[in-house]
Motif scaffolding. Structure first.
Motif, PDB file in Angstrom:
ATOM      1  N   PHE A 186     125.302 -31.106  10.665  1.00 31.32           N
ATOM      2  CA  PHE A 186     124.612 -32.372  10.892  1.00 31.32           C
ATOM      3  C   PHE A 186     123.858 -32.748   9.620  1.00 31.32           C
ATOM      4  CE2 PHE A 186     124.765 -30.235  15.007  1.00 31.32           C
ATOM      5  CZ  PHE A 186     125.296 -31.213  15.825  1.00 31.32           C
ATOM      6  N   VAL A 187     123.913 -34.014   9.264  1.00 28.27           N
ATOM      7  CA  VAL A 187     123.110 -34.529   8.160  1.00 28.27           C
ATOM      8  C   VAL A 187     122.213 -35.618   8.730  1.00 28.27           C
ATOM      9  CG1 VAL A 187     123.101 -35.673   5.922  1.00 28.27           C
ATOM     10  CG2 VAL A 187     124.900 -34.023   6.459  1.00 28.27           C
ATOM     11  N   LEU A 188     120.903 -35.438   8.564  1.00 35.00           N
ATOM     12  CA  LEU A 188     119.943 -36.430   9.050  1.00 35.00           C
ATOM     13  C   LEU A 188     119.814 -37.499   7.975  1.00 35.00           C
ATOM     14  CD1 LEU A 188     117.236 -34.044  10.567  1.00 35.00           C
ATOM     15  CD2 LEU A 188     119.380 -34.867  11.561  1.00 35.00           C
ATOM     16  N   ILE A 189     120.464 -38.642   8.197  1.00 35.43           N
ATOM     17  CA  ILE A 189     120.619 -39.659   7.165  1.00 35.43           C
ATOM     18  C   ILE A 189     119.275 -40.157   6.651  1.00 35.43           C
ATOM     19  CG2 ILE A 189     121.554 -41.960   6.661  1.00 35.43           C
ATOM     20  CD1 ILE A 189     123.661 -39.787   6.946  1.00 35.43           C
ATOM     21  N   ASP A 190     118.308 -40.340   7.533  1.00 35.33           N
ATOM     22  CA  ASP A 190     116.990 -40.804   7.082  1.00 35.33           C
ATOM     23  C   ASP A 190     116.008 -39.644   6.924  1.00 35.33           C
ATOM     24  OD1 ASP A 190     116.657 -40.183   9.712  1.00 35.33           O
ATOM     25  OD2 ASP A 190     116.002 -42.170  10.359  1.00 35.33           O
ATOM     26  N   SER A 191     116.545 -38.403   6.898  1.00 36.19           N
ATOM     27  CA  SER A 191     115.742 -37.190   6.665  1.00 36.19           C
ATOM     28  C   SER A 191     114.583 -37.064   7.651  1.00 36.19           C
ATOM     29  CB  SER A 191     115.215 -37.157   5.222  1.00 36.19           C
ATOM     30  OG  SER A 191     116.294 -37.069   4.319  1.00 36.19           O
ATOM     31  N   ASN A 192     114.796 -37.559   8.857  1.00 31.48           N
ATOM     32  CA  ASN A 192     113.771 -37.499   9.894  1.00 31.48           C
ATOM     33  C   ASN A 192     114.123 -36.393  10.880  1.00 31.48           C
ATOM     34  OD1 ASN A 192     111.795 -37.916  11.788  1.00 31.48           O
ATOM     35  ND2 ASN A 192     112.647 -39.844  12.553  1.00 31.48           N
ATOM     36  N   PHE A 193     113.406 -35.272  10.812  1.00 30.89           N
ATOM     37  CA  PHE A 193     113.722 -34.131  11.661  1.00 30.89           C
ATOM     38  C   PHE A 193     113.514 -34.448  13.135  1.00 30.89           C
ATOM     39  CE2 PHE A 193     112.769 -30.048  13.743  1.00 30.89           C
ATOM     40  CZ  PHE A 193     113.928 -29.362  13.408  1.00 30.89           C
ATOM     41  N   ASP A 194     112.714 -35.459  13.442  1.00 32.41           N
ATOM     42  CA  ASP A 194     112.493 -35.828  14.844  1.00 32.41           C
ATOM     43  C   ASP A 194     113.806 -36.214  15.527  1.00 32.41           C
ATOM     44  OD1 ASP A 194     109.796 -35.468  14.374  1.00 32.41           O
ATOM     45  OD2 ASP A 194     109.461 -37.573  13.868  1.00 32.41           O
ATOM     46  N   ALA A 195     114.818 -36.612  14.749  1.00 28.89           N
ATOM     47  CA  ALA A 195     116.117 -36.970  15.330  1.00 28.89           C
ATOM     48  C   ALA A 195     116.786 -35.777  15.982  1.00 28.89           C
ATOM     49  CB  ALA A 195     117.035 -37.550  14.244  1.00 28.89           C
ATOM     50  N   MET A 196     116.335 -34.545  15.658  1.00 29.58           N
ATOM     51  CA  MET A 196     116.939 -33.355  16.256  1.00 29.58           C
ATOM     52  C   MET A 196     116.698 -33.298  17.759  1.00 29.58           C
ATOM     53  SD  MET A 196     118.693 -31.936  14.059  1.00 29.58           S
ATOM     54  CE  MET A 196     119.128 -30.599  15.133  1.00 29.58           C
ATOM     55  N   VAL A 197     115.660 -33.952  18.235  1.00 28.11           N
ATOM     56  CA  VAL A 197     115.430 -34.037  19.682  1.00 28.11           C
ATOM     57  C   VAL A 197     116.610 -34.742  20.336  1.00 28.11           C
ATOM     58  CG1 VAL A 197     113.975 -35.055  21.467  1.00 28.11           C
ATOM     59  CG2 VAL A 197     112.924 -34.002  19.453  1.00 28.11           C
ATOM     60  N   ARG A 243     104.654 -33.520   8.737  1.00 27.89           N
ATOM     61  CA  ARG A 243     105.331 -34.734   9.174  1.00 27.89           C
ATOM     62  C   ARG A 243     104.518 -35.371  10.290  1.00 27.89           C
ATOM     63  NH1 ARG A 243     109.129 -34.611  11.885  1.00 27.89           N
ATOM     64  NH2 ARG A 243     109.213 -32.435  12.488  1.00 27.89           N
ATOM     65  N   PRO A 244     104.547 -36.690  10.401  1.00 25.83           N
ATOM     66  CA  PRO A 244     103.696 -37.376  11.385  1.00 25.83           C
ATOM     67  C   PRO A 244     103.862 -36.892  12.823  1.00 25.83           C
ATOM     68  CG  PRO A 244     104.640 -38.951   9.843  1.00 25.83           C
ATOM     69  CD  PRO A 244     105.279 -37.636   9.546  1.00 25.83           C
ATOM     70  N   ARG A 245     105.099 -36.615  13.255  1.00 21.03           N
ATOM     71  CA  ARG A 245     105.335 -36.236  14.657  1.00 21.03           C
ATOM     72  C   ARG A 245     105.776 -34.782  14.788  1.00 21.03           C
ATOM     73  NH1 ARG A 245     109.146 -40.014  17.785  1.00 21.03           N
ATOM     74  NH2 ARG A 245     108.298 -38.695  19.444  1.00 21.03           N
ATOM     75  N   ALA A 246     105.348 -33.954  13.834  1.00 22.20           N
ATOM     76  CA  ALA A 246     105.793 -32.558  13.829  1.00 22.20           C
ATOM     77  C   ALA A 246     105.394 -31.839  15.116  1.00 22.20           C
ATOM     78  CB  ALA A 246     105.214 -31.835  12.617  1.00 22.20           C
ATOM     79  N   LYS A 247     104.155 -32.002  15.546  1.00 27.42           N
ATOM     80  CA  LYS A 247     103.669 -31.286  16.737  1.00 27.42           C
ATOM     81  C   LYS A 247     104.486 -31.662  17.978  1.00 27.42           C
ATOM     82  CE  LYS A 247      98.876 -30.201  15.589  1.00 27.42           C
ATOM     83  NZ  LYS A 247      97.457 -30.350  16.005  1.00 27.42           N
ATOM     84  N   GLU A 248     104.740 -32.963  18.153  1.00 26.75           N
ATOM     85  CA  GLU A 248     105.497 -33.402  19.330  1.00 26.75           C
ATOM     86  C   GLU A 248     106.918 -32.846  19.305  1.00 26.75           C
ATOM     87  OE1 GLU A 248     103.688 -35.188  17.365  1.00 26.75           O
ATOM     88  OE2 GLU A 248     102.491 -36.688  18.443  1.00 26.75           O
TER      89      GLU A 248
END
Length: 769
Positions: free
Chosen positions: A554-565, A432-437
């Motif tokens: 929790f369901v990430l509506i746009d499937s973006n794991f970065d929202a977990m922050v 994912r693009p921002r996985a490391k961050e």
């Protein structure tokens, strides 16, 4: 063909229609009812009625504060409800139904009896039915039977609502819908797990229960003792009402609920659906986050790289056979779609099909008199040949996901018979693009990251290392640990787990919990269901299976794991702020209870009237807690709720009680009337509460300092201009100043002495849960 439109209308008219899932939120009617019809609201109304009997109408002003608190609570919860309901529609499962010869998507409550439902891997059946056609249909009925082993279904077999399709696809005809279906009785169990309730609400409700038992007898005792001393009935009523109002922490439960509801609203704006409000708190306490590789570390967009021939089969022939195999199996998972995109879908007549299963980890088909399989090498061979295993490890270290394509004698389970490798399928999966961050943020927040995947552990470790996950070199192949591994030792020694079966995922989560960790699990496929159920907190992607989304917290509506922050931060903000402000509510409760008990046996009247508590309740508790509860605070949850609260509340309550008793003694010595002693009591209680507010607001910043200064200024204005309204005497009296100025000057050092000295020594000897 399916039902015709007319046949559907006939069944709807006859009531043979399915019902929607239970809503995630309470109805507006329930919100009003549950916020209005509470025990404490009833007590407040009764107390207001008693005050009306005295004719001192201004003393029912405390009821206005209660009404405002309740109104704010209702508004916030309805606002959060609308946000959650809107996101629920976005993530709602769609049912594929054949009508008038066309397959379309329908809502669950649109299903009618005899509908033909198209089911595939990851779907959850919303009605009871019977299988009409099948291509290797495998079903998990564990939510109903308790057994996690997959059940193979053939034409004519019954299907129970709530079942999850874990392999293959088929057509199921609805036989029982609505009230008649099994899921009507099991809906909540099948669709949504019930977790331990909020720790905060549990502790607060325990406090409320204790208060409920004590508040009425204490109030009755004070009323009777006041009358026995010869005081008037009106004085007895006003004193008793003031005592009981002071003991009620009317905003504490409300503030907790409002804070959680506001958290759900905030997360909704970040495209995160919160299915259970206590889950916000649960995630805030998480110290171990278990990640599924696909969709979490990687984007989930698989790309076929190449097929490396193995053995004597020419490359072109191997590619043709692979394309035919994938077409014959007709799976719709990401791997199959990537291969179809590369080779197309040639015409082939399948003689037997075994679709992919999470437990089996391979799929296969028989066509043209030959049988082929593809999947994890360790699950196809009894023992992978050494040269083949070595080459697979080399490719895995390069970050490839490696699948075996093999010719077999027969499609036997759990492993096919006599496999012969035809080639190695190389699949790439981008980070994912921002996985490391994102993972770096969790590491900095003391959340340990563990990777649990069904893929090759070397591949998984390579990707985890690229994503910056600590301990990626500590990997293990779970297909090699035997039937009875020591999971407690495994979780202590390893961070990356590959070739994990669904049952092993669940056992790993249990082992982390047994070690004292609070565990969150992410997933998007049916192979994650058992682990998601077991975890303290579960997160699903909107692009994942419907069964997975239906039980996740929790369901990430746009499937973006970065929202977990944002989810973690929001949870910590809510919990930290509630811990901070709860002390301010309990100070009033504690000193009111103590004073009530003391004044039952004293010759003096209770030191307050109800109206005099309004400035303290509003300025020292209500207004500042509202702002502090919304302040940013993302520090790690300490789990010291009661101790942290009592470190502020106990010394503050002791100070208030001590100063009021001192004022009573001075009043006797200097012949001060009730109006004067009650005014001095309000003054000192406000000063102590202001000191407690300063402690609770730490660490201070410009906003918090400004808030405290504003509160202090408003409190001063009450004495300057609100004396008549709040039954306070003027403090512009030098003879009176000689009494209250030394008390005011001594308040801060006495409070600090108690808070840092005696209070901590006493509290250190008490074990708070």
């Amino acid at each position: 063909m399916g039902l015709t439109t007319d046949e559907v209308h006939q069944r709807v008219a006859a009531g043979l229609k399915n019902e929607p899932l239970p809503p995630l939120t309470r109805s507006v009617k329930q919100i009003f009812r549950d916020n209005l019809l509470t025990l404490f609201n009833l007590i407040n109304v009764v107390l207001a009625g008693l005050v009306l009997l005295t004719g001192s109408y201004k003393n029912i002003l405390f009821l206005f504060v209660v009404i405002m608190n309740t109104a704010i609570g209702i508004f916030q919860e309805i606002r959060a409800k609308r946000q959650v309901d809107k996101l629920s529609l976005l993530s709602a499962a769609k049912i594929h139904i054949c009508r008038d010869g066309q397959v379309d998507d329908y809502a669950q409550d649109a299903v009618v009896q005899d509908d033909l439902i198209m089911v595939t891997r990851g779907d959850q059946l919303p009605v009871d039915g019977v299988v009409r056609t099948t291509e290797g249909l495998e079903v998990d009925e564990s939510q109903i039977t308790g057994e996690a082993d997959p059940v193979i279904k053939g034409p004519g077999d019954a299907m129970i609502s709530g079942s999850v399709i874990i392999g293959g696809h088929g057509v199921v005809q609805a036989t029982e819908v609505g009230h008649g279906s099994f899921i009507k009785q099991m809906a909540k169990a099948a669709k949504q797990k019930h977790r331990t309730p909020s720790q905060l609400l549990t502790i607060i409700n325990r406090i409320i229960k204790i208060l409920t038992i004590t508040i009425i007898p204490l109030g009755a005792g004070l009323f009777i003792s006041t009358l026995l001393r010869g005081e008037s009935q009106n004085r007895a009523i006003l004193g008793t009402v003031a005592a009981m109002v002071g003991m009620i922490p009317e905003g504490l439960v409300l503030l907790t609920s409002v804070a959680l509801a506001a958290g759900a609203f905030t997360l909704g704006r970040h495209q995160v659906l919160v299915r259970e409000l206590p889950a916000i708190e649960a995630l805030a306490r998480v110290d171990t986050l278990c990640l599924d590789k696909t969709g979490t570390i990687t984007s989930g967009q698989l790309k076929f790289d190449r097929l490396e021939p193995w053995g004597q089969v020419p490359a072109q022939v191997a590619e043709t056979r692979l394309a035919e195999l994938v077409t014959a199996i007709d799976d719709d998972n990401e791997t199959a779609q990537a291969i179809k995109e590369a080779f197309g879908t040639p015409t082939v007549q399948a003689e037997a099909v075994l679709p992919f299963s999470s437990a089996r980890k391979w799929s296969g088909a028989q066509f043209n008199g030959q049988s082929y399989v593809m999947g994890a090498p360790e699950f196809i061979y009894e023992t992978v040949p050494v040269d083949l295993q070595t080459h697979i490890q080399t490719l895995a270290k390069q970050g490839y996901r490696v699948l075996l394509f093999a010719h077999v004698k027969a499609l036997t389970t759990p492993k096919p018979s006599e496999p012969q490798a035809v080639g190695l399928i190389l699949i790439t999966d981008e980070l994912r693009p921002r996985a490391k961050e994102t993972f770096g943020f969790f590491a900095n927040q003391d959340v340990a990251l563990k990777v649990i995947s069904g893929d090759n552990p070397v591949t998984v470790a390579s990707i985890a290392k690229r994503a910056g996950i600590a301990g990626a070199d500590q990997l293990i192949d779970m297909s090699q640990v035997g039937t009875t591994p020591d999971f407690d030792q495994l979780v202590a020694d390893y961070n990356v787990f590959g070739r994990v079966t669904p049952q092993q995922k669940e056992s790993l989560i249990k082992a982390y919990q047994a070690a004292g960790h609070t565990v969150a699990m992410t997933g998007d496929g049916v192979n994650d269901l058992l682990a998601l159920k077991q975890a303290d907190c579960s997160i699903a992607m909107a692009t994942g299976s419907e069964a997975t989304k239906s039980l996740a917290d929790f369901v990430l509506i746009d499937s973006n794991f970065d929202a977990m922050v944002q989810v973690l931060n929001e949870g910590r903000r809510v919990i930290n702020n509630i811990e901070r402000v709860a002390a301010l509510y309990l100070i009033k409760t504690m000193y009111s209870a103590a004073l009530t008990l003391i004044f039952i046996f004293m010759s003096h009247s209770y030191p307050f009237e109800p109206i005099q508590l309004t400035p303290i309740s509003t300025l020292m508790v209500g207004i500042p807690t509202f702002f502090l509860a919304l302040a940013p605070d993302y520090t790690r949850i300490t789990g010291r709720f009661m101790k942290q609260v009592m470190e502020i509340a106990v010394p503050s309550a002791i100070c208030v009680v001590g100063y009021i008793l001192t004022i009573m003694l001075l009043g006797s010595k200097f012949q001060l009337n009730f109006a004067t002693t009650s005014t001095l009591s309000v003054l000192m209680t406000g000063i102590i509460s202001l000191n407690a507010l300063l402690i609770a607001a730490r660490p201070l910043n410009r906003f918090k300092i400004g808030l405290v200064v504003l509160i202090a200024s408003l409190f001063l204005l009450v004495f300057l201009f609100g004396g008549y309204v709040f039954s306070l005497v003027s403090l512009w009296n030098w003879s009176l100043a000689w009494i209250y100025l030394p008390l005011v000057i001594s308040a801060y050092p006495v409070f600090v002495l108690l808070q840092n000295g005696l209070g901590k020594r006493v509290l250190s000897k008490i074990r708070w849960r």
